[in-house]
Design a protein around this motif. Sequence first.
Motif, PDB file in Angstrom:
ATOM      1  N   GLY A 180       0.790  -1.110  -0.039  1.00  0.00           N
ATOM      2  CA  GLY A 180       0.076  -0.249   0.009  1.00  0.00           C
ATOM      3  C   GLY A 180       0.673   1.342  -0.220  1.00  0.00           C
ATOM      4  O   GLY A 180       0.280   2.462  -0.194  1.00  0.00           O
ATOM      5  N   SER A 181       2.173   0.699  -0.234  1.00  0.00           N
ATOM      6  CA  SER A 181       2.896   2.749   0.137  1.00  0.00           C
ATOM      7  C   SER A 181       3.025   2.945  -1.120  1.00  0.00           C
ATOM      8  O   SER A 181       3.989   1.885  -1.928  1.00  0.00           O
ATOM      9  N   SER A 182       2.590   3.377  -2.269  1.00  0.00           N
ATOM     10  CA  SER A 182       3.105   4.705  -3.507  1.00  0.00           C
ATOM     11  C   SER A 182       3.318   6.214  -3.195  1.00  0.00           C
ATOM     12  O   SER A 182       1.798   6.293  -2.491  1.00  0.00           O
ATOM     13  N   ARG A 183       3.311   6.264  -4.630  1.00  0.00           N
ATOM     14  CA  ARG A 183       2.817   7.992  -4.692  1.00  0.00           C
ATOM     15  C   ARG A 183       1.491   7.801  -5.028  1.00  0.00           C
ATOM     16  O   ARG A 183       1.794   6.502  -6.038  1.00  0.00           O
ATOM     17  N   GLY A 184       1.019   8.738  -4.979  1.00  0.00           N
ATOM     18  CA  GLY A 184      -0.609   8.817  -5.758  1.00  0.00           C
ATOM     19  C   GLY A 184      -0.511   9.695  -6.968  1.00  0.00           C
ATOM     20  O   GLY A 184      -1.862   9.936  -7.508  1.00  0.00           O
ATOM     21  N   ASP A 185       0.136  10.179  -7.344  1.00  0.00           N
ATOM     22  CA  ASP A 185      -0.230  10.607  -8.396  1.00  0.00           C
ATOM     23  C   ASP A 185       0.173  10.252  -9.676  1.00  0.00           C
ATOM     24  O   ASP A 185       1.246  10.706 -10.597  1.00  0.00           O
ATOM     25  N   TYR A 186      -0.815   9.199  -9.547  1.00  0.00           N
ATOM     26  CA  TYR A 186      -0.677   8.677 -11.248  1.00  0.00           C
ATOM     27  C   TYR A 186      -2.278   8.153 -11.169  1.00  0.00           C
ATOM     28  O   TYR A 186      -3.107   8.522 -10.474  1.00  0.00           O
ATOM     29  N   THR A 187      -2.376   7.286 -12.679  1.00  0.00           N
ATOM     30  CA  THR A 187      -3.799   7.156 -13.156  1.00  0.00           C
ATOM     31  C   THR A 187      -3.959   5.849 -12.425  1.00  0.00           C
ATOM     32  O   THR A 187      -3.333   4.628 -13.181  1.00  0.00           O
ATOM     33  N   ALA A 188      -5.445   5.809 -11.941  1.00  0.00           N
ATOM     34  CA  ALA A 188      -5.522   4.728 -11.112  1.00  0.00           C
ATOM     35  C   ALA A 188      -7.007   4.337 -11.798  1.00  0.00           C
ATOM     36  O   ALA A 188      -7.589   5.007 -11.247  1.00  0.00           O
ATOM     37  N   SER A 189      -6.897   3.020 -11.512  1.00  0.00           N
ATOM     38  CA  SER A 189      -8.285   2.530 -12.109  1.00  0.00           C
ATOM     39  C   SER A 189      -8.242   0.879 -11.187  1.00  0.00           C
ATOM     40  O   SER A 189      -6.989  -0.046 -11.822  1.00  0.00           O
ATOM     41  N   GLU A 190      -8.795  -0.049 -11.336  1.00  0.00           N
ATOM     42  CA  GLU A 190      -9.782  -1.309 -10.473  1.00  0.00           C
ATOM     43  C   GLU A 190      -9.673  -2.031 -12.161  1.00  0.00           C
ATOM     44  O   GLU A 190      -9.959  -2.908 -12.262  1.00  0.00           O
ATOM     45  N   ASP A 191     -10.284  -1.526 -13.516  1.00  0.00           N
ATOM     46  CA  ASP A 191      -9.713  -1.954 -14.306  1.00  0.00           C
ATOM     47  C   ASP A 191      -9.079  -2.177 -15.293  1.00  0.00           C
ATOM     48  O   ASP A 191      -8.099  -0.430 -15.392  1.00  0.00           O
ATOM     49  N   ASP A 192      -8.015  -3.076 -15.261  1.00  0.00           N
ATOM     50  CA  ASP A 192      -7.015  -3.033 -16.073  1.00  0.00           C
ATOM     51  C   ASP A 192      -7.341  -2.162 -17.816  1.00  0.00           C
ATOM     52  O   ASP A 192      -6.475  -2.009 -17.735  1.00  0.00           O
ATOM     53  N   ASN A 193      -8.421  -2.763 -18.052  1.00  0.00           N
ATOM     54  CA  ASN A 193      -8.625  -2.006 -19.645  1.00  0.00           C
ATOM     55  C   ASN A 193      -7.904  -0.538 -19.608  1.00  0.00           C
ATOM     56  O   ASN A 193      -8.022  -0.126 -20.777  1.00  0.00           O
ATOM     57  N   VAL A 194      -8.677  -0.010 -18.657  1.00  0.00           N
ATOM     58  CA  VAL A 194      -8.686   1.688 -18.187  1.00  0.00           C
ATOM     59  C   VAL A 194      -7.069   1.585 -18.382  1.00  0.00           C
ATOM     60  O   VAL A 194      -6.141   3.010 -19.275  1.00  0.00           O
ATOM     61  N   LEU A 195      -6.007   0.452 -17.453  1.00  0.00           N
ATOM     62  CA  LEU A 195      -4.868   1.263 -18.236  1.00  0.00           C
ATOM     63  C   LEU A 195      -4.609   0.215 -18.599  1.00  0.00           C
ATOM     64  O   LEU A 195      -3.116   1.244 -19.609  1.00  0.00           O
ATOM     65  N   VAL A 196      -4.437  -0.211 -19.641  1.00  0.00           N
ATOM     66  CA  VAL A 196      -4.351  -0.303 -21.257  1.00  0.00           C
ATOM     67  C   VAL A 196      -4.366   0.668 -22.104  1.00  0.00           C
ATOM     68  O   VAL A 196      -3.157   0.536 -23.246  1.00  0.00           O
ATOM     69  N   GLN A 197      -5.336   1.205 -22.093  1.00  0.00           N
ATOM     70  CA  GLN A 197      -5.334   2.403 -22.732  1.00  0.00           C
ATOM     71  C   GLN A 197      -4.835   3.535 -22.683  1.00  0.00           C
ATOM     72  O   GLN A 197      -3.968   4.442 -23.710  1.00  0.00           O
ATOM     73  N   GLY A 198      -4.573   3.685 -21.060  1.00  0.00           N
ATOM     74  CA  GLY A 198      -3.909   4.728 -21.405  1.00  0.00           C
ATOM     75  C   GLY A 198      -2.703   4.936 -21.753  1.00  0.00           C
ATOM     76  O   GLY A 198      -1.915   5.433 -22.049  1.00  0.00           O
ATOM     77  N   VAL A 199      -1.948   3.113 -21.180  1.00  0.00           N
ATOM     78  CA  VAL A 199      -0.369   3.003 -21.692  1.00  0.00           C
ATOM     79  C   VAL A 199      -0.730   2.968 -23.295  1.00  0.00           C
ATOM     80  O   VAL A 199       0.656   4.001 -23.309  1.00  0.00           O
TER      81      VAL A 199
END
Length: 311
Positions: A180-199
């Motif tokens: 749980g220890s992480s920087r917070g200034d990133y695009t977060a999503s529980e949906d992996d498809n959103v992450l795929v689209q982002g990158v």
Amino acid sequence: MKKLILITAVTLSLASCGNNKKDKGTSSINIDGSSTVYPVTEAIAEEYRAVDRDVDVTIGVSGTGGGFQKFGRGETDISNASRPIKEDEKKIAQQNNIDFVELEVAYDGLAVVVNPENDWVDCFTVEQLRKIWEPGAQGKITHWNQINPEWPNEEIHLFGPGVASGTFDYFTEAIVGESGSSRGDYTASEDDNVLVQGVSGDKYGLGFFGLAYFEENSDKLRMVAVDGGEGCVEPSTETVSDGSYAPLSRPLYVYVNSSSVQNNPKVVDFMNFYLDEAPTLLKDVGYVPLTPEEYKEQKEKFQSFVEKHQQ
């Protein structure tokens, strides 16, 4: 009189048929939790639906943490999880008189991914990933050349699972050293498809998620090897299975509710089917099966749990 008897008999017969149909009615199995485990459970459920059409298997994707919240309140029969249950999540279940069994169902590796146009990085060390993702990096480590001076003087755009995700918990523990220890200034999503689209839509994007999602989208992304101290290794069925892809290999779990075992025989049938079919179906969805001996252990563990709660 004979006509009346015949009508009565037909009426009773139809009523009996109707009652039988009602008794046989559709059962439901409610599942929620990890987006990483979802493809595994969905593949099993699809096969199970073909075997038993009287069962309605529904699968939600609330993330591991969100799934455990529902599970602990008794809202679901089975919870998909990409990490073990936490103590506070156990307490919620205990407060609601819910016992459970933890079953390992597969192995998975976390893929670190970049845009295909990224031609400057082929491998990250764990130290480099920590430098990018640790809490102290927020607002400070913002450009690629801060990780390696030979890399571009361009902003890093980060994409990753949200805090309710077991993948987030696992990655932060393995890379940063604390779950749980992480920087917070990133695009977060529980949906992996959103992450795929982002990158995939950002030349300077960087993200991570389960290996299976990379394999589904390998035409849109490029995977980066990770050096855990023994040289650069890419995640694959072989490197996850033999443990050489370290430290980003992990087991995946399902948790089964004791009340569901007591009250819904179809849950027991489904889980037996799950453990029997997983070795065959897992490879089709990009995950690594347990060994035959490990599946045998999980079946015995589940059988003991069923016997305990069906006495």
